[in-house]
Design a protein around this motif. Structure first.
Motif, PDB file in Angstrom:
ATOM      1  N   PHE A   1       0.844  -1.186   0.000  1.00  0.00           N
ATOM      2  CA  PHE A   1       0.000   0.000   0.000  1.00  0.00           C
ATOM      3  C   PHE A   1       0.884   1.243   0.000  1.00  0.00           C
ATOM      4  CE2 PHE A   1      -3.249  -2.866   1.984  1.00  0.00           C
ATOM      5  CZ  PHE A   1      -4.208  -2.729   0.995  1.00  0.00           C
ATOM      6  N   ARG A   2       0.314   2.366  -0.349  1.00  0.00           N
ATOM      7  CA  ARG A   2       1.103   3.595  -0.454  1.00  0.00           C
ATOM      8  C   ARG A   2       1.728   3.989   0.883  1.00  0.00           C
ATOM      9  NH1 ARG A   2      -1.162   9.562  -2.382  1.00  0.00           N
ATOM     10  NH2 ARG A   2       0.872  10.617  -2.401  1.00  0.00           N
ATOM     11  N   PHE A   3       0.971   3.777   1.959  1.00  0.00           N
ATOM     12  CA  PHE A   3       1.460   4.167   3.281  1.00  0.00           C
ATOM     13  C   PHE A   3       1.637   2.936   4.171  1.00  0.00           C
ATOM     14  CE2 PHE A   3      -1.030   7.915   1.846  1.00  0.00           C
ATOM     15  CZ  PHE A   3       0.036   8.804   1.740  1.00  0.00           C
ATOM     16  N   PRO A   4       2.582   2.989   5.084  1.00  0.00           N
ATOM     17  CA  PRO A   4       2.801   1.841   5.970  1.00  0.00           C
ATOM     18  C   PRO A   4       1.739   1.745   7.052  1.00  0.00           C
ATOM     19  CG  PRO A   4       4.276   3.634   6.567  1.00  0.00           C
ATOM     20  CD  PRO A   4       3.562   4.078   5.323  1.00  0.00           C
ATOM     21  N   ASP A   5       1.659   0.583   7.643  1.00  0.00           N
ATOM     22  CA  ASP A   5       0.795   0.348   8.805  1.00  0.00           C
ATOM     23  C   ASP A   5       1.652   0.565  10.041  1.00  0.00           C
ATOM     24  OD1 ASP A   5      -0.687  -0.642  10.918  1.00  0.00           O
ATOM     25  OD2 ASP A   5      -1.284  -2.491   9.899  1.00  0.00           O
ATOM     26  N   VAL A   6       1.368   1.602  10.786  1.00  0.00           N
ATOM     27  CA  VAL A   6       2.217   1.945  11.925  1.00  0.00           C
ATOM     28  C   VAL A   6       2.266   0.824  12.956  1.00  0.00           C
ATOM     29  CG1 VAL A   6       0.378   3.106  13.245  1.00  0.00           C
ATOM     30  CG2 VAL A   6       2.773   3.780  13.586  1.00  0.00           C
ATOM     31  N   PHE A   7       1.204   0.042  13.048  1.00  0.00           N
ATOM     32  CA  PHE A   7       1.150  -1.016  14.053  1.00  0.00           C
ATOM     33  C   PHE A   7       1.911  -2.271  13.614  1.00  0.00           C
ATOM     34  CE2 PHE A   7      -2.733   1.518  14.668  1.00  0.00           C
ATOM     35  CZ  PHE A   7      -2.471   1.986  15.945  1.00  0.00           C
ATOM     36  N   ALA A   8       2.273  -2.338  12.339  1.00  0.00           N
ATOM     37  CA  ALA A   8       2.987  -3.504  11.824  1.00  0.00           C
ATOM     38  C   ALA A   8       4.416  -3.170  11.423  1.00  0.00           C
ATOM     39  CB  ALA A   8       2.238  -4.076  10.625  1.00  0.00           C
ATOM     40  N   ARG A   9       4.912  -2.039  11.868  1.00  0.00           N
ATOM     41  CA  ARG A   9       6.208  -1.562  11.375  1.00  0.00           C
ATOM     42  C   ARG A   9       7.379  -2.468  11.757  1.00  0.00           C
ATOM     43  NH1 ARG A   9       4.666   1.218  15.756  1.00  0.00           N
ATOM     44  NH2 ARG A   9       6.151   1.731  17.394  1.00  0.00           N
ATOM     45  N   THR A  10       7.244  -3.279  12.795  1.00  0.00           N
ATOM     46  CA  THR A  10       8.337  -4.188  13.169  1.00  0.00           C
ATOM     47  C   THR A  10       8.112  -5.603  12.649  1.00  0.00           C
ATOM     48  OG1 THR A  10       7.340  -4.827  15.292  1.00  0.00           O
ATOM     49  CG2 THR A  10       8.772  -2.871  15.282  1.00  0.00           C
ATOM     50  N   ARG A  11       7.031  -5.813  11.878  1.00  0.00           N
ATOM     51  CA  ARG A  11       6.705  -7.167  11.419  1.00  0.00           C
ATOM     52  C   ARG A  11       6.518  -7.270   9.909  1.00  0.00           C
ATOM     53  NH1 ARG A  11       4.814 -10.661  15.314  1.00  0.00           N
ATOM     54  NH2 ARG A  11       5.263 -12.188  13.689  1.00  0.00           N
ATOM     55  N   VAL A  12       6.379  -6.129   9.225  1.00  0.00           N
ATOM     56  CA  VAL A  12       6.043  -6.127   7.806  1.00  0.00           C
ATOM     57  C   VAL A  12       6.963  -5.161   7.067  1.00  0.00           C
ATOM     58  CG1 VAL A  12       4.223  -5.699   6.105  1.00  0.00           C
ATOM     59  CG2 VAL A  12       3.626  -6.660   8.336  1.00  0.00           C
ATOM     60  N   PHE A  13       7.457  -5.583   5.894  1.00  0.00           N
ATOM     61  CA  PHE A  13       8.255  -4.704   5.045  1.00  0.00           C
ATOM     62  C   PHE A  13       7.318  -3.838   4.221  1.00  0.00           C
ATOM     63  CE2 PHE A  13      10.173  -4.147   0.740  1.00  0.00           C
ATOM     64  CZ  PHE A  13      11.098  -3.173   1.106  1.00  0.00           C
ATOM     65  N   HIS A  14       7.540  -2.509   4.256  1.00  0.00           N
ATOM     66  CA  HIS A  14       6.687  -1.602   3.484  1.00  0.00           C
ATOM     67  C   HIS A  14       7.331  -1.285   2.141  1.00  0.00           C
ATOM     68  CE1 HIS A  14       5.016   2.564   2.543  1.00  0.00           C
ATOM     69  NE2 HIS A  14       4.064   1.688   2.290  1.00  0.00           N
ATOM     70  N   HIS A  15       6.608  -1.612   1.073  1.00  0.00           N
ATOM     71  CA  HIS A  15       7.039  -1.317  -0.297  1.00  0.00           C
ATOM     72  C   HIS A  15       5.976  -0.376  -0.874  1.00  0.00           C
ATOM     73  CE1 HIS A  15       7.641  -1.874  -4.625  1.00  0.00           C
ATOM     74  NE2 HIS A  15       8.859  -2.297  -4.332  1.00  0.00           N
ATOM     75  N   PRO A  16       6.239   0.920  -0.968  1.00  0.00           N
ATOM     76  CA  PRO A  16       5.175   1.885  -1.287  1.00  0.00           C
ATOM     77  C   PRO A  16       4.676   1.868  -2.720  1.00  0.00           C
ATOM     78  CG  PRO A  16       7.302   2.995  -1.143  1.00  0.00           C
ATOM     79  CD  PRO A  16       7.529   1.573  -0.698  1.00  0.00           C
ATOM     80  N   ALA A  17       5.301   1.110  -3.601  1.00  0.00           N
ATOM     81  CA  ALA A  17       4.857   1.042  -4.993  1.00  0.00           C
ATOM     82  C   ALA A  17       4.115  -0.269  -5.250  1.00  0.00           C
ATOM     83  CB  ALA A  17       6.059   1.158  -5.932  1.00  0.00           C
TER      84      ALA A  17
END
Length: 267
Positions: free
Chosen positions: A117-133
């Motif tokens: 997704f365009r924006f990260p999930d603040v609650f999953a920031r230590t468990r999920v890699f954020h790829h904004p594209a």
């Protein structure tokens, strides 16, 4: 001496990995300290596998030998009261003397979480890699299919690997999208999981697979490139090593000879 196996779950964000280190801030160190407090014994745990700094576990399995008479079913609750909140023993069982958490394992499953997704999930920031594209999910699945079966995975391991050979068998290599944005999966937006199950894994193997399949998802490589990378047996041909915090050791399976009788941790 009795042989006790533990089913352990942990959030690895605060630790230098599973395996004991001189600094002491590892999951193994914390478990051994809790056992010492409980039984008065200094034990050495054997884990089913080493997880790197920041990597998590849903189903790590460890075993140790003890002279304690504490019933197997009491170890989990007793240890949890002596462990930090980010390490939980889900179950315990007494196992045959020959049981070895690593050598007796027949299958291991790892899961790597990706949010496109365009924006990260603040609650999953230590468990999920954020790829904004957006990502090409179908291409990722096609690329992963080339890894199934028995192969030499030299291209997908660190040059620091100390294993005598790099031949491993993957039984599953899949990518499932749990939640999508407007337009569904075709939008390339979603929270997905790369799941790999095999008879064993090399140092950084899953993270290198993740880093490479992300390049396929970005359109930087065709899905067929995964087969070419395997055939090259050259780490330089694969993609980057993906960040550790999105990786979880999901499950470790043992053959019928051991028949681990985990009592449900949810009742």
């Amino acid at each position: 001496m009795r042989n006790i196996a533990l089913l352990v779950s942990y959030d690895g964000a605060a630790y230098y990995g599973y395996q004991s280190q001189p600094g002491g801030n590892t999951v193994q160190n914390k478990l051994e300290e809790a056992i010492l407090k409980l039984s008065g014994e200094e034990v050495r745990l054997t884990g089913s596998g080493r997880t790197d700094a920041g990597v998590h576990a849903q189903g790590q399995v460890v075993n140790f030998y003890t002279a304690s008479s504490i019933p197997a079913e009491r170890w989990a609750l007793a240890l949890n009261s002596r462990l930090p909140d980010d390490i939980v023993v889900l179950a315990a069982a007494e196992v045959p003397e020959a049981f070895h958490a690593r050598r007796s394992a027949v299958r291991k499953t790892y899961r790597y979480a990706i949010n496109s997704f365009r924006f990260p999930d603040v609650f999953a920031r230590t468990r999920v890699f954020h790829h904004p594209a957006p990502l090409r999910f179908a291409a990722m699945r096609e690329g992963l299919s080339h890894l199934l079966g028995e192969h030499d995975f030299s291209s997908f391991t660190s040059p620091l690997s100390t294993k005598p050979h790099h031949i491993r068998t993957l039984y599953e290599a899949s990518f499932t999208v749990e939640r999508t944005g407007p337009g569904g999966e075709a939008s390339g937006r979603g929270v997905g999981y790369l799941t790999v199950t095999g008879n064993g894994f090399l140092y950084n193997m899953v993270r290198i697979i993740a880093g490479t399949i992300l390049q396929v998802g970005e359109g930087k490589r065709p899905p067929s490139a995964m087969a070419d990378i395997l055939a090259a047996r050259d780490r330089a041909e694969a993609g980057p090593t993906a960040v550790p915090h999105a990786l979880t050791l999901w499950e470790v399976e043992y053959g019928p000879a051991w028949a681990l009788d985990w009592r449900s941790p949810y009742i």
